[in-house]
Enzyme design. Structure first.
Site, PDB file in Angstrom:
ATOM      1  N   ALA A  43      -9.499  48.987 116.751  1.00 40.20           N
ATOM      2  CA  ALA A  43      -8.341  48.518 115.975  1.00 40.20           C
ATOM      3  C   ALA A  43      -8.457  48.907 114.513  1.00 40.20           C
ATOM      4  O   ALA A  43      -9.463  48.612 113.865  1.00 40.20           O
ATOM      5  CB  ALA A  43      -8.206  47.005 116.088  1.00 40.20           C
ATOM      6  N   GLY A  48     -15.416  46.791 111.175  1.00 37.23           N
ATOM      7  CA  GLY A  48     -16.227  47.848 111.779  1.00 37.23           C
ATOM      8  C   GLY A  48     -15.490  49.170 111.863  1.00 37.23           C
ATOM      9  O   GLY A  48     -16.048  50.226 111.562  1.00 37.23           O
ATOM     10  N   CYS A  49     -14.239  49.113 112.246  1.00 37.21           N
ATOM     11  CA  CYS A  49     -13.451  50.343 112.385  1.00 37.21           C
ATOM     12  C   CYS A  49     -13.189  50.974 111.020  1.00 37.21           C
ATOM     13  O   CYS A  49     -13.163  52.206 110.897  1.00 37.21           O
ATOM     14  CB  CYS A  49     -12.148  50.058 113.128  1.00 37.21           C
ATOM     15  SG  CYS A  49     -12.444  49.516 114.832  1.00 37.21           S
ATOM     16  N   THR A  50     -13.032  50.155 109.993  1.00 37.45           N
ATOM     17  CA  THR A  50     -12.858  50.673 108.644  1.00 37.45           C
ATOM     18  C   THR A  50     -14.134  51.374 108.186  1.00 37.45           C
ATOM     19  O   THR A  50     -14.087  52.479 107.643  1.00 37.45           O
ATOM     20  CB  THR A  50     -12.476  49.542 107.669  1.00 37.45           C
ATOM     21  OG1 THR A  50     -11.228  48.996 108.090  1.00 37.45           O
ATOM     22  CG2 THR A  50     -12.375  50.041 106.244  1.00 37.45           C
ATOM     23  N   ALA A  53     -14.382  54.720 110.044  1.00 37.64           N
ATOM     24  CA  ALA A  53     -13.402  55.691 109.561  1.00 37.64           C
ATOM     25  C   ALA A  53     -13.805  56.217 108.180  1.00 37.64           C
ATOM     26  O   ALA A  53     -13.698  57.423 107.915  1.00 37.64           O
ATOM     27  CB  ALA A  53     -12.009  55.063 109.511  1.00 37.64           C
TER      28      ALA A  53
END
Length: 158
Positions: A43, A48-50, A53
């Site tokens: 998401a 974590g995804c930030t 990325a």
């Protein structure tokens, strides 16, 4: 839902054409002739995804210098991906797979462990696809933090 079928080195990378964060479409076929790092994340705009990325963003120049294109894929809608791109200055394409068909075809959606519980969702994964469209590496259940640095080492970039 059971564990998804996983890809292995030498398998053909499943083709896709998906909407991007810019409103355009991106096809894997558009990238033929170049090596691709396709990474699946649960998401946009989550911690974590930030982190992941931003790690890819910060490594993009060296990955591109070695001939790799980076593409992120999640079930998020293009509008959310656009906000993610703008907020965090993401400089590579983010593609939207809201029906999860592409994630499933890559084995990156299914049962996983989350805080000791079995849940169904996106399995954080990275796929290195060669210039001919074959899987070179299929890495499942990767960590959000430290994964890009490990990938760079594995690819001989560090």
């Amino acid at each position: 839902m059971t564990a998804p079928d996983r890809l292995s080195p030498g398998d053909p990378a499943p083709e896709f054409t998906l909407d991007t964060d810019t409103g355009a479409q991106l096809s894997l076929a558009d990238l033929r002739g170049r090596k691709v790092v396709l990474y699946a994340y649960p998401a946009a705009m989550t911690p974590g995804c930030t982190k992941q990325a931003c790690d890819f963003r910060d490594s993009l120049a060296s990955l591109q210098a070695a001939g790799y294109e980076v593409v992120g894929i999640s079930p998020d809608k293009p509008e959310k991906l656009a906000k993610f791109r703008e907020r965090d200055a993401i400089t590579f394409p983010l593609v939207s797979d809201p029906d999860k068909a592409v994630l499933i075809s890559y084995g990156a959606y299914g049962e996983k462990q989350l805080y000791g519980k079995t849940v169904t969702g996106v399995i954080r994964s990275t796929f290195v696809i060669d210039a001919d469209g074959k899987i070179e590496r299929a890495l499942y259940n990767v960590k959000a933090t430290g994964h890009v640095a490990k990938l760079r080492r594995d690819l001989g970039l560090d």
